[in-house]
Design an enzyme around this catalytic site. Structure first.
Site, short mmCIF file in Angstrom:
data_model
loop_
_atom_site.label_atom_id
_atom_site.label_comp_id
_atom_site.label_asym_id
_atom_site.label_seq_id
_atom_site.Cartn_x
_atom_site.Cartn_y
_atom_site.Cartn_z
N GLU A 36 -8.97 -24.32 59.18
CA GLU A 36 -7.56 -24.26 59.60
C GLU A 36 -7.47 -23.93 61.08
O GLU A 36 -6.95 -22.89 61.47
CB GLU A 36 -6.77 -23.26 58.74
CG GLU A 36 -7.46 -21.94 58.60
CD GLU A 36 -6.78 -20.97 57.67
OE1 GLU A 36 -6.19 -21.39 56.66
OE2 GLU A 36 -6.85 -19.77 57.97
N GLY A 80 -6.13 -24.27 64.84
CA GLY A 80 -4.91 -24.62 65.56
C GLY A 80 -5.29 -24.97 66.99
O GLY A 80 -5.24 -26.11 67.43
N ARG A 123 0.74 -15.97 76.56
CA ARG A 123 -0.67 -15.56 76.47
C ARG A 123 -1.15 -14.73 77.66
O ARG A 123 -1.84 -13.73 77.45
CB ARG A 123 -1.58 -16.77 76.23
CG ARG A 123 -1.29 -17.47 74.89
CD ARG A 123 -2.33 -18.51 74.53
NE ARG A 123 -3.60 -17.93 74.17
CZ ARG A 123 -4.65 -17.81 74.96
NH1 ARG A 123 -4.61 -18.29 76.18
NH2 ARG A 123 -5.74 -17.24 74.54
N TYR A 169 -2.35 -11.23 76.27
CA TYR A 169 -3.81 -11.09 76.14
C TYR A 169 -4.52 -11.04 77.47
O TYR A 169 -5.74 -11.12 77.51
CB TYR A 169 -4.40 -12.27 75.35
CG TYR A 169 -3.73 -12.61 74.07
CD1 TYR A 169 -3.63 -11.66 73.04
CD2 TYR A 169 -3.21 -13.88 73.84
CE1 TYR A 169 -3.03 -11.98 71.85
CE2 TYR A 169 -2.61 -14.21 72.64
CZ TYR A 169 -2.52 -13.26 71.65
OH TYR A 169 -1.93 -13.58 70.47
N CYS A 191 12.32 -9.55 83.95
CA CYS A 191 12.20 -8.20 84.52
C CYS A 191 11.13 -7.42 83.78
O CYS A 191 11.40 -6.41 83.11
CB CYS A 191 13.55 -7.49 84.45
SG CYS A 191 14.81 -8.39 85.35
N GLU A 192 9.94 -7.94 83.86
CA GLU A 192 8.75 -7.32 83.27
C GLU A 192 7.62 -7.66 84.22
O GLU A 192 7.42 -8.84 84.53
CB GLU A 192 8.40 -7.99 81.92
CG GLU A 192 9.21 -7.53 80.73
CD GLU A 192 8.81 -6.14 80.26
OE1 GLU A 192 7.69 -5.70 80.57
OE2 GLU A 192 9.65 -5.51 79.59
C1 LIG Z 1 -3.53 -18.17 63.67
C2 LIG Z 1 -4.32 -18.55 62.50
C3 LIG Z 1 -5.12 -19.71 62.52
C4 LIG Z 1 -5.30 -20.55 63.74
O1 LIG Z 1 -5.99 -19.90 64.75
P1 LIG Z 1 -6.53 -20.76 65.98
O2 LIG Z 1 -7.07 -19.71 66.91
O3 LIG Z 1 -5.36 -21.46 66.55
O4 LIG Z 1 -7.56 -21.69 65.46
C5 LIG Z 1 -5.77 -20.07 61.37
N1 LIG Z 1 -5.66 -19.34 60.24
C6 LIG Z 1 -4.91 -18.23 60.17
C7 LIG Z 1 -4.83 -17.48 58.89
C8 LIG Z 1 -4.22 -17.80 61.30
O5 LIG Z 1 -3.48 -16.68 61.22
#
Ligand SMILES: *Cc1c(COP(=O)(O)O)cnc(C)c1O
Length: 421
Positions: free
Chosen positions: A271, A273, A309, A313, A340-341
């Site tokens: 999964e 992203g 980000r 981070y 204003c940060e």
């Molecule tokens: C945020 C998240 C992802 C995706 O993370 P990436 O860093 O974008 O690959 C996958 N699984 C879960 C459960 C997440 O919370």
């Protein structure tokens, strides 16, 4: 290298026209790049029967992007009702959707199970009793705790709120079986933005080890293991990319060995992203002010509401100044928004060519966890999103927020209540 040369070659020449036509700021995503990365991922893991990527919707929750990803055969990883709705809008149903929520309400489970359902990925053993209609297929999120050290973003698993502890795992599957589950999956996510592929191989190894433990303890054969997301991308030009080929080769070998030794093997799901869309988006913004005090500042027309980000981070996002890519980086700037940060800075003490008012800045790698994280604090609204199609057409895929959007939650029926004594 952040942002591919191919994307730069197609995007940079048209940016001045786009800036005039659409106005800055905007995020713009690259359909061709997203397709290339998605296809490469599918091909890398083609040796594991049933491999499927479930795109983490939270990274770039835009219907037009999800349509492209759906076309690549991806499912979707959701953790909220809104993300479920979005995934269903692009036609995902049932086992196309993985619901990896945590601290979940009964209402959310009811929603997840309606309208074709999805794969429920339970975050805790106590939730088994709270799922309204317990499904035949169930997954649990595993937290290895002290058995594993997490990476920097995700932190120490012992301190992570997610997942079922090691000692609870067998009980979780047993109780789920008592509630009627017959098909099982197992999930974990212990890394974030990790470019060291051996981390991800280790995750796959641990999940296969647990597959065997569950087989021995309960006689169940897991249908899939989900190694989570967290594949990293090189935000900094000096960072090396994750070695996808080596990672896939080693993980495929683990699955082959498991199948030979035990006569079955789970499917592998992922999964990601960031890895899929991160490098294929950028934030385009115009320099509107220059200020020289104790430092040199360049003020741009975007702010952290478009990209959190760096503030959240301390993340590095590479910046090109359009038309000045090859000029010497003779200045040191803080590139700032207007919130204003004081952490509303896209870059701190960054060496860049001399920037003039009106210059267009391209902030790289905003295709994941970029626009999606934005907020409206300080009345600074989120910008529009564009998509560069494979045929070179550009399409508006989300309009900018307006002050009407900002005030819309102030339109409601009056509701006064006087509590009794
Ligand atoms: C945020 C998240 C992802 C995706 O993370 P990436 O860093 O974008 O690959 C996958 N699984 C879960 C459960 C997440 O919370």
């Amino acid at each position: 290298m952040p942002m591919s040369q191919s994307y730069k070659d197609r995007l940079f020449p048209i940016l001045p026209q786009l800036a005039v036509h659409y106005g800055t700021p905007f995020h713009i995503y690259d359909e061709a790049g997203i397709r290339a990365t998605g296809t490469a991922l599918n091909q890398a893991f083609a040796g594991i029967p049933g491999f499927r990527e479930y795109y983490a919707v939270k990274a770039l929750p835009n219907r037009h992007i999800l349509e492209v990803l759906s076309d690549l055969g991806f499912g979707f990883d959701c953790s909220s009702i809104a993300e479920l709705i979005l995934s269903r809008q692009v036609g995902a149903r049932g086992e196309d959707i993985m619901f990896t929520s945590n601290n979940t309400s009964t209402e959310e489970y009811a929603f997840a199970e309606a309208d074709g359902g999805c794969i429920l990925n339970l975050d805790d053993i106590s939730l088994i009793a709270k799922v309204p209609n317990f499904p035949e297929l169930i997954c649990f999120r595993y937290n290895p705790g002290p058995r594993r050290t997490g990476n920097i973003i995700i932190g120490n698993p012992v301190e992570a709120k997610y997942g079922v502890a090691h000692d609870q795992l067998v009980d979780a599957y047993r109780i789920a079986g008592e509630r009627g589950a017959k098909r099982f999956g197992l999930h974990t996510m212990v890394a974030s933005n990790e470019r060291d592929y051996t981390y991800i191989v280790e995750t796959a190894r641990v999940l296969l080890e647990l597959t065997l433990e569950l087989k021995k303890a309960l006689g169940i054969e897991l249908e899939f293991v989900n190694i989570g997301g967290g594949l990293g991308i090189p935000y900094h030009p000096e960072h090396s990319p994750l070695d996808l080929a080596a990672m896939a080769k080693e993980i495929t070998a683990l699955f082959d060995a498991f199948r030979s030794a035990h006569g079955f093997a789970p499917k592998m799901l992922m999964e990601s992203g960031r890895y899929i869309t991160g490098p294929h988006g950028c934030l385009v913004t115009t320099a509107i002010n220059a200020k020289q005090t104790y430092r040199n500042y360049v003020g741009v027309d975007a702010c952290m509401s478009a990209l959190m980000r760096p503030a959240l981070y301390d993340a590095y996002h590479h910046i090109d100044v359009l038309g000045k890519e090859h000029l010497p980086k003779s200045e040191t700037y803080d590139v700032v928004g207007s919130l204003c940060e004081n952490n509303d800075k896209f870059a701190v003490q960054r060496e860049l060519p001399t920037i003039d008012d009106g210059d267009i800045l391209v902030i790289h790698d905003t295709g994941a966890h970029g626009h999606a994280m934005g907020f409206q604090y300080n009345g600074r609204l989120r910008p529009k999103e564009l998509l560069l199609r494979t045929d070179g057409t550009v399409e508006l895929i989300r309009r900018a927020e307006t002050v009407e959007d900002y005030f819309i939650t102030c339109n409601f029926e009056p509701d006064e209540f006087k509590p009794g004594q």
